[in-house]
Enzyme design. Sequence first.
Site, short mmCIF file in Angstrom:
data_model
loop_
_atom_site.label_atom_id
_atom_site.label_comp_id
_atom_site.label_asym_id
_atom_site.label_seq_id
_atom_site.Cartn_x
_atom_site.Cartn_y
_atom_site.Cartn_z
CD GLU A 190 -2.65 -2.00 0.55
OE1 GLU A 190 -2.72 -1.28 -0.61
OE2 GLU A 190 -3.42 -2.87 0.61
CG ASP A 354 -3.47 -2.64 -7.28
OD1 ASP A 354 -2.41 -2.74 -6.62
OD2 ASP A 354 -4.70 -2.28 -6.69
#
Lengths: 535, 252
Positions: A190, A354
Amino acid sequence: MRGYMILFLHAHLPYIKHPEYDEFLEERWLFEAMMETYIPLIMMFRRLEKEKVPFKLTMSITPPLMEMLSSDDMQRKFERHMGKLIELAEKEVERTKSEHPKKNKMARYYLSNFREILRVFREDLERDLLGAFKEFQEKGNVELVTCNATHGFLPLMEIYPQAVRAQIEIGVKAYEKYFGRKPRGLWLAECGYFLGLDRYLAEAGIEYFFVDSHAFWYADDQPRYGVYRPVITPSEVFVFARDPESSEQVWSATVGYPGDHRYREFYRDIGFDREYDYIKPYIDPSGVRVNTGIKYHKITSKDLDLSKKELYDIDEAKMAAKEHARDFFYKKTKQVEKLSSLMGIEPIIVAPFDAELFGHWWYEGIFFLEEFIRLLKDQSTVKLATPSEIIDKLDVVQIITPAASSWGANGYYEVWLNGKNDWIYPHIHEMIEKMTEMAKKFEGVEDPLIDRALKQMARELLLAQSSDWAFIITTGTSVDYAMNRVKKHITRFLDIYDQLSRGTVDEEKLSYYEWVDGIFDDIDYRVYLKVGEVS
Amino acid sequence: MKRKEEILAWLDTNPRIQDLKKFAKQLGVRLRKSMKKREVIRAIKEFLKKETLEARSSATSPVAKVEEREVEEVKELPKTYNKDKLVLLPVNPNWLFVYWDMSPETRRIIESLEPGSSVVLRVHDVTYIIFDGKNSHRTFEAGVDVRYTSNYYINVPMPNADYLAELGYKTPYGEFVPLMRSNVARTPPNSPSPSNRERWYDLRKRRKSVSPSKGVIVKPVERVRVSSPGKGVEYSGGGAFLWESVRSGGIL
């Protein structure tokens, strides 16, 4: 006038391997990602290679993903999953003949696509997806970096140095095991960064990592070139920061390419549309309807009710992907020209995403990537590069300590720490303390059973730390599963702790835990003895 | 309704009236108390007819709940570990999270406080100092009922500042007695540094240098939080829409 671009794909799924079940709903997350993203990426690499189109990509494959992709069990389950999907696609080819030519065209497309994916997986890759990525790393096209062990959110572990170390060291070891060399870079789960984390990375031999843009903007000194040059921290680790423009263009919900009306609608799937008796063999055995991957509709218009979506046409969608690739190429060229004239030095644009965005969520995303890479071939303004190539060429670099931050909503820690999921942390902290306590208590004791128990405690702790559970609880999808996972890991951990405290390890129970939570076979729990901060 | 067929099949299995009513309630079907089984079934069927594709909640079916696949029993998690612990975590530039746990001894102290005493949480701004119990820049205080609460979110004024918490009690005479002290937590910064130096590293010569900043060449365009009436706050940020769908594997 030229500049470099680091195209970064972060491939990650939490550890959702359930050997105790023949079929398990959440294992589909992996199969979908393999079928729609990972294998198509490899196929793209192979096409580009064959046509001699140069390309440079950077990818993180997280340790849980390494462990799952290399598991025989998951590979077999994937093949079975694909087998059933092919069977369903065969039925769909027949069935759609009388429904609509567009649906039939897609059914035929899916059938041949699924067959090809399975063939590539079995024959070309011999089931070894990691090996395929490794091969392209050795060819110099892809640079693979690791991630902290179970994608734990490190800023919330700051007060426990041993937990931070365990996440990093085990992440490094997993990489060495599967890719046969030391990782040069590490992707922080993250993009979670706290002040001083760079020292732990330096200690583990990591040369570079990534942060979100504002980690540079709000750093201790202002970065002369903003996010467009890497910096080095006082402990001598290089840092790259995300370019906000590239992110916005590709994955913004409102203005990003994937929202184009011609693209495939993710949420309309025959797993939900077909009548129950027909679809039952292809959804979850419990009867819960799930996505199958066969979808016939396009986004049409974002605010439209799902039932009113129009039929999808893959050729039309591929056209859209081409247009978007050209647009992205144009924007990157303009950005590089503007930045290099402003900076007087080559700008470096870092565009991380991602990986599962491409192919899985944005079905046409891989065509987009491929098209974009092809467009870069015959020009010299924008060059793809890997982080290692960039840092190896640097002469002078600004020294900066990035600001504590993450790439989650609003840029800090609230996605992983809020009223819905804060109950997790007192348990995790207690687990860290108990882990250290037991590692200390049995230091030097050579008892295979105790060793196994300690290893399993470390596994349960690491699995409970996955940022995914806290994230899922925040966003509100699959909450039951995530809550259950956290609770199970805590319960199993405490159970083993109690057994060790009593001095009797229940071998049968331990074997069960080792089987169901069997991540990191050769884990070294002694890392939890290293409780001191890095000097 | 995604499992309409299942529900209809279930209705045909002659379920108990209690289960039918419970399920109807979950679905949001309005029932009267006096309704007979037949009428409840009819009401559910009517309701299902009106359902559209959109209603894809997985929590409504009595037949196939996700949790029912689980075999191993998940025990209640411990409510306390019987240790004195006060932990302070940063949430964002203006919020801290604090939680506490207690040893039986501390619990006893609190239970036997003399009348007129109160339990309080103190938060100290200890930026750039070594806290000695009384030298903090600022001190904030809030009352706590430790019988019902074991954590707080604390709104603090300064980003990029060090905070430390103490849990203790105030005697009837206003004296503060700390029982537990937390770690130091630093709130993340949310604005550019006022620093006007630049440090550079010549990697070839392995030489570091410091010079006055000549100013930032590429100025950032910072993100700003916005809201508009009728729209909730979205948890997107980093990866916008895909967070929810991809990270949860696309399962609705």
